[in-house]
Enzyme design. Structure first.
Site, short mmCIF file in Angstrom:
data_model
loop_
_atom_site.label_atom_id
_atom_site.label_comp_id
_atom_site.label_asym_id
_atom_site.label_seq_id
_atom_site.Cartn_x
_atom_site.Cartn_y
_atom_site.Cartn_z
CB CYS A 2 9.01 8.68 2.58
SG CYS A 2 10.77 9.11 2.49
CD GLU A 105 8.49 2.05 4.48
OE1 GLU A 105 8.30 1.92 5.73
OE2 GLU A 105 8.31 3.11 3.87
#
Length: 227
Positions: A2, A105
């Site tokens: 992340c 992402e």
């Protein structure tokens, strides 16, 4: 992993969702990046209530000689969090909620990486499982910092990336924040991939690649992944 995320909900909504006594003073963020100050909730010291705080993203262990160490500690893997010296004590005693309502992402497509914005289908805010620590330079300077826990991706999201941040279910907020709970066996049961059928992945512009860009256009869907 992340490496970028968002928090765009109104402070009043955050206060209600996370059962805060006071409305936090947070502004909307569309491209939160490591080393920046981020919105978190933790158990307030010495009293049985929650408090909203800002901490630097990138954990600086209390024993670190150089605060720059935090630049390498933005994520902690669930599989090894109890083994790493940087995370052992925070995992036992200093857990927090890192507030968010979506994250980015990047999926490798050919020679490029296409960013996707991933959020809950109902668009509500949520919390990453986080750990925090307090570093002091011995001369009065104190930095509180945090790290986001990650786990393997759910099957549907694995096509984008094999890791994802741990998104906690609301029923686990209270035990996760409780510093009196130090049973690692129970704690790790909270750290599972969030159900993919409750999530949505949206291709977005590569402008989010620049951490200096922080506006609503970062989360706008593009019709198809960019060439």
């Amino acid at each position: 992993m992340c490496g970028r995320y968002t928090l765009t909900c109104k402070p009043e909504v955050i206060a209600e969702e996370f059962k805060l006594e006071a409305i936090p003073d947070f502004r909307s963020r569309y491209n939160v990046a490591p080393s920046q100050w981020v919105a978190c909730v933790r158990a307030a010291l010495h009293v049985r209530k929650r408090e909203a705080v800002t901490m630097r993203w990138g954990l600086i262990p209390s024993w670190a000689r150089d605060p720059a160490m935090g630049m390498n500690l933005i994520n902690a893997r669930v599989e090894t969090v109890m083994e790493k010296p940087s995370f052992q004590k925070p995992f036992r005693e200093r857990r927090c909620l890192v507030l968010a309502d979506g994250y980015y992402e990047w999926k490798r497509e050919g020679t490029r990486k296409q960013p996707y914005y991933i959020r809950l289908k109902d668009e509500r805010s949520f919390a990453f499982a986080g750990l925090w620590d307090r570093w002091n330079d011995g001369e009065g300077k104190t930095i509180e910092s945090c790290v986001v826990l990650t786990t393997k991706s759910s099957e549907r999201l694995a096509s984008i990336h094999d890791r994802m941040p741990v998104i906690l279910h609301p029923v686990t907020y209270e035990p996760w924040l409780d510093p009196g709970l130090q049973d690692a066996t129970r704690l790790v049961t909270f750290l599972t991939p969030y159900p993919a059928d409750a999530m949505l992945a949206i291709p977005v512009s590569r402008r989010v690649n620049d951490p200096r860009v922080d506006d609503a256009r970062c989360i706008e869907s593009i019709e198809a992944p960019e060439e």
